[in-house]
Write a protein that holds these residues in place. Structure first.
Motif, PDB file in Angstrom:
ATOM      1  N   ARG A  90       0.843  -1.196   0.000  1.00 56.18           N
ATOM      2  CA  ARG A  90       0.000   0.000   0.000  1.00 56.18           C
ATOM      3  C   ARG A  90       0.882   1.250   0.000  1.00 56.18           C
ATOM      4  N   ASN A 135       0.449   5.345   0.447  1.00 54.30           N
ATOM      5  CA  ASN A 135      -0.502   6.344   0.925  1.00 54.30           C
ATOM      6  C   ASN A 135      -0.489   7.645   0.135  1.00 54.30           C
ATOM      7  N   ASN A 136       0.600   7.911  -0.557  1.00 59.13           N
ATOM      8  CA  ASN A 136       0.700   9.152  -1.330  1.00 59.13           C
ATOM      9  C   ASN A 136       1.741   8.990  -2.432  1.00 59.13           C
ATOM     10  N   TYR A 145      -7.048   2.229  -3.149  1.00 57.59           N
ATOM     11  CA  TYR A 145      -7.249   1.516  -1.888  1.00 57.59           C
ATOM     12  C   TYR A 145      -8.558   1.929  -1.251  1.00 57.59           C
TER      13      TYR A 145
END
Length: 169
Positions: free
Chosen positions: A16, A18-19, A40
């Motif tokens: 994953r 996040n940015n 996500y």
């Protein structure tokens, strides 16, 4: 975003980001050089629905509360037998399975997103052909939901025998 290898199963290899700053300049390598980049969604529940000859066999649910590895039948997850609503049955049998008419058996996974306070938001995210069926004894409340004598493995075995007889092999 979520980087998901094409092959591996049970959530293996999912990363994953996040940015944009976390996203690597080079993507991780995968066994078959194929991967998917997905938005996500923090799932509250993950579902896996097995199908056989265009009809639903059985379904399980795993309560995940934001799990990253999205596999509803993971060996480490607590599975519950699930009775699908008529709306979900129609989506799968009437809309999704006709897109893969030569797929005799497998499973479809979807998740529900409750972040917008809507229980009916479903995201179908994976189709697994020849997906491993659940063992009845590992699924809680299977007898109550699927029936006391139902065994998806026996149903598959009988379908294979029927298919072989019709094909004359």
């Amino acid at each position: 975003s979520r980087f998901k290898p094409n092959a591996g199963g049970f959530g293996n290899g999912i990363v994953r980001y996040n940015n944009k700053e976390e996203f690597p300049k080079e993507l991780p390598t995968t066994n078959d050089q194929m991967a998917v980049l997905q938005s996500y969604v923090a799932p509250k529940q993950l579902y896996r629905v097995w199908f056989l000859r265009g009809k639903i066999q059985c379904a399980v649910v795993r309560h995940s509360e934001g799990a990253l590895a999205a596999c509803a039948a993971s060996a480490t997850s607590s599975l519950q037998a699930h009775q699908l609503s008529s709306v979900v049955k129609e989506e799968i049998e009437g809309k999704l399975l006709p897109l893969i008419p030569d797929a005799h058996c497998g499973s479809i996974e979807y998740l529900t997103d409750h972040s917008q306070q809507k229980d009916d938001v479903r995201y179908y995210f994976d189709v697994n052909l020849l997906s491993t069926l659940p063992l009845v004894e590992t699924v809680s409340n299977a007898a109550q939901v699927w029936g006391p004598n139902y065994d998806p493995w026996m149903e598959l075995a009988n379908a294979i025998l029927d298919f072989a007889e019709k094909e004359g092999t």
